[in-house]
Design a protein around this motif. Structure first.
Motif, PDB file in Angstrom:
ATOM      1  N   ARG A   1      -1.353  -1.365  -4.073  1.00  0.00           N
ATOM      2  CA  ARG A   1      -1.991  -1.222  -2.757  1.00  0.00           C
ATOM      3  C   ARG A   1      -1.348  -2.141  -1.731  1.00  0.00           C
ATOM      4  O   ARG A   1      -1.259  -1.792  -0.542  1.00  0.00           O
ATOM      5  N   VAL A   2      -0.923  -3.320  -2.157  1.00  0.00           N
ATOM      6  CA  VAL A   2      -0.276  -4.268  -1.241  1.00  0.00           C
ATOM      7  C   VAL A   2       1.049  -3.696  -0.745  1.00  0.00           C
ATOM      8  O   VAL A   2       1.371  -3.764   0.444  1.00  0.00           O
ATOM      9  N   VAL A   3       1.816  -3.134  -1.665  1.00  0.00           N
ATOM     10  CA  VAL A   3       3.082  -2.503  -1.293  1.00  0.00           C
ATOM     11  C   VAL A   3       2.823  -1.349  -0.340  1.00  0.00           C
ATOM     12  O   VAL A   3       3.524  -1.174   0.667  1.00  0.00           O
ATOM     13  N   ALA A   4       1.797  -0.559  -0.651  1.00  0.00           N
ATOM     14  CA  ALA A   4       1.466   0.602   0.182  1.00  0.00           C
ATOM     15  C   ALA A   4       1.089   0.175   1.596  1.00  0.00           C
ATOM     16  O   ALA A   4       1.485   0.827   2.577  1.00  0.00           O
ATOM     17  N   ALA A   5       0.320  -0.908   1.716  1.00  0.00           N
ATOM     18  CA  ALA A   5      -0.106  -1.373   3.036  1.00  0.00           C
ATOM     19  C   ALA A   5       1.106  -1.740   3.893  1.00  0.00           C
ATOM     20  O   ALA A   5       1.167  -1.401   5.080  1.00  0.00           O
ATOM     21  N   TRP A   6       2.077  -2.423   3.272  1.00  0.00           N
ATOM     22  CA  TRP A   6       3.279  -2.766   4.042  1.00  0.00           C
ATOM     23  C   TRP A   6       4.067  -1.515   4.420  1.00  0.00           C
ATOM     24  O   TRP A   6       4.585  -1.409   5.538  1.00  0.00           O
ATOM     25  N   GLN A   7       4.193  -0.567   3.507  1.00  0.00           N
ATOM     26  CA  GLN A   7       4.966   0.639   3.788  1.00  0.00           C
ATOM     27  C   GLN A   7       4.397   1.410   4.967  1.00  0.00           C
ATOM     28  O   GLN A   7       5.143   1.902   5.820  1.00  0.00           O
TER      29      GLN A   7
ATOM     30  N   ASN B   1       7.362   5.225   4.381  1.00  0.00           N
ATOM     31  CA  ASN B   1       8.377   4.180   4.444  1.00  0.00           C
ATOM     32  C   ASN B   1       9.777   4.781   4.529  1.00  0.00           C
ATOM     33  O   ASN B   1      10.618   4.353   5.328  1.00  0.00           O
ATOM     34  N   ASN B   2      10.028   5.795   3.713  1.00  0.00           N
ATOM     35  CA  ASN B   2      11.362   6.388   3.673  1.00  0.00           C
ATOM     36  C   ASN B   2      11.722   7.114   4.963  1.00  0.00           C
ATOM     37  O   ASN B   2      12.861   7.048   5.431  1.00  0.00           O
ATOM     38  N   ILE B   3      10.757   7.822   5.532  1.00  0.00           N
ATOM     39  CA  ILE B   3      11.049   8.503   6.788  1.00  0.00           C
ATOM     40  C   ILE B   3      11.243   7.481   7.905  1.00  0.00           C
ATOM     41  O   ILE B   3      12.038   7.689   8.832  1.00  0.00           O
ATOM     42  N   ALA B   4      10.530   6.342   7.813  1.00  0.00           N
ATOM     43  CA  ALA B   4      10.734   5.274   8.797  1.00  0.00           C
ATOM     44  C   ALA B   4      12.144   4.701   8.683  1.00  0.00           C
ATOM     45  O   ALA B   4      12.785   4.372   9.697  1.00  0.00           O
ATOM     46  N   MET B   5      12.644   4.577   7.452  1.00  0.00           N
ATOM     47  CA  MET B   5      14.009   4.092   7.254  1.00  0.00           C
ATOM     48  C   MET B   5      15.031   5.056   7.850  1.00  0.00           C
ATOM     49  O   MET B   5      16.087   4.646   8.325  1.00  0.00           O
ATOM     50  N   GLN B   6      14.714   6.348   7.813  1.00  0.00           N
ATOM     51  CA  GLN B   6      15.635   7.355   8.342  1.00  0.00           C
ATOM     52  C   GLN B   6      15.420   7.625   9.829  1.00  0.00           C
ATOM     53  O   GLN B   6      16.204   8.355  10.439  1.00  0.00           O
TER      54      GLN B   6
ATOM     55  N   PHE C   1      -1.465   5.324  -3.332  1.00  0.00           N
ATOM     56  CA  PHE C   1      -0.927   4.089  -2.750  1.00  0.00           C
ATOM     57  C   PHE C   1       0.579   3.942  -2.962  1.00  0.00           C
ATOM     58  O   PHE C   1       1.176   2.964  -2.504  1.00  0.00           O
ATOM     59  N   GLY C   2       1.191   4.888  -3.689  1.00  0.00           N
ATOM     60  CA  GLY C   2       2.631   4.815  -3.924  1.00  0.00           C
ATOM     61  C   GLY C   2       3.379   5.949  -3.273  1.00  0.00           C
ATOM     62  O   GLY C   2       4.273   5.751  -2.457  1.00  0.00           O
ATOM     63  N   SER C   3       2.993   7.174  -3.606  1.00  0.00           N
ATOM     64  CA  SER C   3       3.730   8.349  -3.149  1.00  0.00           C
ATOM     65  C   SER C   3       3.676   8.516  -1.634  1.00  0.00           C
ATOM     66  O   SER C   3       4.712   8.608  -0.966  1.00  0.00           O
ATOM     67  N   ILE C   4       2.477   8.564  -1.082  1.00  0.00           N
ATOM     68  CA  ILE C   4       2.333   8.811   0.356  1.00  0.00           C
ATOM     69  C   ILE C   4       2.902   7.663   1.189  1.00  0.00           C
ATOM     70  O   ILE C   4       3.707   7.888   2.094  1.00  0.00           O
ATOM     71  N   PRO C   5       2.543   6.392   0.901  1.00  0.00           N
ATOM     72  CA  PRO C   5       3.150   5.300   1.670  1.00  0.00           C
ATOM     73  C   PRO C   5       4.669   5.218   1.513  1.00  0.00           C
ATOM     74  O   PRO C   5       5.374   4.873   2.461  1.00  0.00           O
ATOM     75  N   THR C   6       5.184   5.524   0.301  1.00  0.00           N
ATOM     76  CA  THR C   6       6.636   5.503   0.103  1.00  0.00           C
ATOM     77  C   THR C   6       7.306   6.562   0.963  1.00  0.00           C
ATOM     78  O   THR C   6       8.377   6.325   1.537  1.00  0.00           O
TER      79      THR C   6
END
Length: 423
Positions: free
Chosen positions: A364-370, A233-238, A225-230
């Protein structure tokens, strides 16, 4: 009234600790900012575009490299468990860095063709090095955070800025066209070595825990819920940078990269610094069985006031300063920065407050948003036919809506968590 607020602020350990990290980040940002006029005259805008592509790959791979296990280092009560988490993160980092090197060695031509940037050439081999250095620095900094060494974390940020600037300047004086990229890679590796040395002096020891597999499973929600969603998220930022590079030109991408990295880099550093203090503070509240919401609400209000002042300052001063500072050749970067200024409030609020949610084990909440953010950003592909200026405003609209929802979600999550504990 103002004096009372100032006295309350200066007496707060949270604000003092956040101020130490933020001041260090500000100083670390000032060093490359002071060097930017020299570098802008030494290196072409296209070189800044290639550097931005290296950064884009870095932020995608680093969360996968550590499994986000370093985020958990400040949370266990037992120091032995924290050391085991650090060991696990480092081992994963080494494995992923070697795997990245192998993939690039086998598929370099296809990767370059996929990016549509032949100019990047052999610089794709820099990815394993910058991933390794960035990930190890992150592990060291979260160990220092656990130990409450906020000043040393600031020193590590300064070390990165100084090392990068010195190497880049030396290469520029020698008229190396790729000197900007050499300084970028060398600075990350030198800063990683320095950060690990600091962490080792403060008790970090990497060993061979017998139950590393069980530990990885117990904290398995961090990579899942942290590594994969992050990474998503990061590729979306780029994604805007990748679209601009492929649709417009490498020169336009360079101007966008200078403006966005100058703005977002500073805001992200501040968000990380304050967020790390939030993580530590909320973890202590949870361990002590105290309510979280009252402190978190005060933190969110102070943060919103600071973010509003920062956004106004960026909109009014930063574009003018960038235009004068870098020269007329970089006027496009100044215009882009003014447009992006509206996003800085939300870039600061959401990521900062999210580390409070990590502290209560609601990752998990952070991951869902990411993941949702990654899906939403794909909507930018519908606007690639627009002129660059119009496309840029679409980017701003997507960022404001997405990060605005992120901020609200983090606040609601903490509020509900505290109510559930009270009942």
């Amino acid at each position: 009234m103002v004096r009372k607020l100032v006295r309350q602020a200066t007496r707060s350990p949270f604000i003092r600790n956040a101020a130490v990290l933020t001041a260090g980040s500000f100083a670390a940002q000032m060093i490359p900012l002071l060097m930017l006029p020299l570098f802008a005259r030494m290196f072409a805008a296209s070189t800044f575009g290639i550097q931005a592509l290296l950064q884009a790959g870095m932020v995608l791979i680093v969360p996968l490299a550590t499994g986000c296990y370093e985020l958990a280092i400040p949370t266990p009560k037992e120091e032995g468990e924290a050391r085991a988490l650090a060991t696990l993160a480092v081992r994963l980092t080494l494995a992923v860095s070697l795997l990245t090197l192998l993939v690039i060695a086998l598929l370099r031509a296809r990767i370059v063709a996929l990016l549509h940037i032949p100019e990047i050439g052999g610089w794709v081999f820099a990815y394993p090095a910058i991933v390794l250095g960035t990930a190890l620095t992150s592990v060291a900094n979260y160990w220092l955070l656990r130990d409450g060494r906020y000043g040393l974390q600031s020193v590590n940020k300064l070390a990165l800025a100084i090392a990068t600037s010195v190497v880049t300047l030396g290469c520029g004086l020698l008229h190396w066209p790729g000197g900007l990229l050499v300084g970028f890679v060398a600075g990350i590796l030198l800063a990683a070595a320095f950060s690990l040395m600091q962490a080792r002096r403060r008790g970090l020891r990497l060993g061979h825990p017998k139950h590393l597999g069980a530990l990885a499973k117990r904290y398995g929600h961090y990579p899942f819920f942290g590594s994969i969603p992050t990474a998503i998220n990061n590729i979306a930022m780029q994604l805007p940078l990748l679209i601009i590079t492929a649709t417009y030109s490498l020169s336009v991408a360079g101007h966008y990269a200078v403006a966005r990295n100058t703005l977002a880099g500073g805001v992200a550093l501040i968000a990380l610094c304050i967020g790390q203090v939030v993580l530590k503070h909320v973890s202590v509240l949870v361990h002590d069985g105290r309510p979280v919401w009252p402190d978190f609400r005060r933190i969110a209000l102070w943060l919103a006031l600071f973010a509003a002042c920062l956004t106004a300052g960026i909109y009014v001063v930063a574009p003018w300063f960038l235009r004068v500072y870098l020269g007329s050749a970089w006027a496009d970067s100044a215009t882009i920065m003014r447009t992006l200024a509206f996003t800085s409030f939300f870039w600061l609020m959401g990521p900062t407050l999210s580390l409070g949610v990590v502290a209560i084990q609601k990752i998990r909440v952070v991951a869902a948003w990411q993941v949702a953010y990654g899906v939403i950003e794909l909507g930018l592909f519908f606007f690639v036919h627009l002129p660059f200026g119009q496309f840029l405003w679409r980017v701003v609209a997507f960022e404001v809506v997405s990060y605005g929802l992120y901020t609200v979600l983090m606040i609601v999550t903490i509020y509900r968590y505290d109510r559930s504990r009270a009942t």
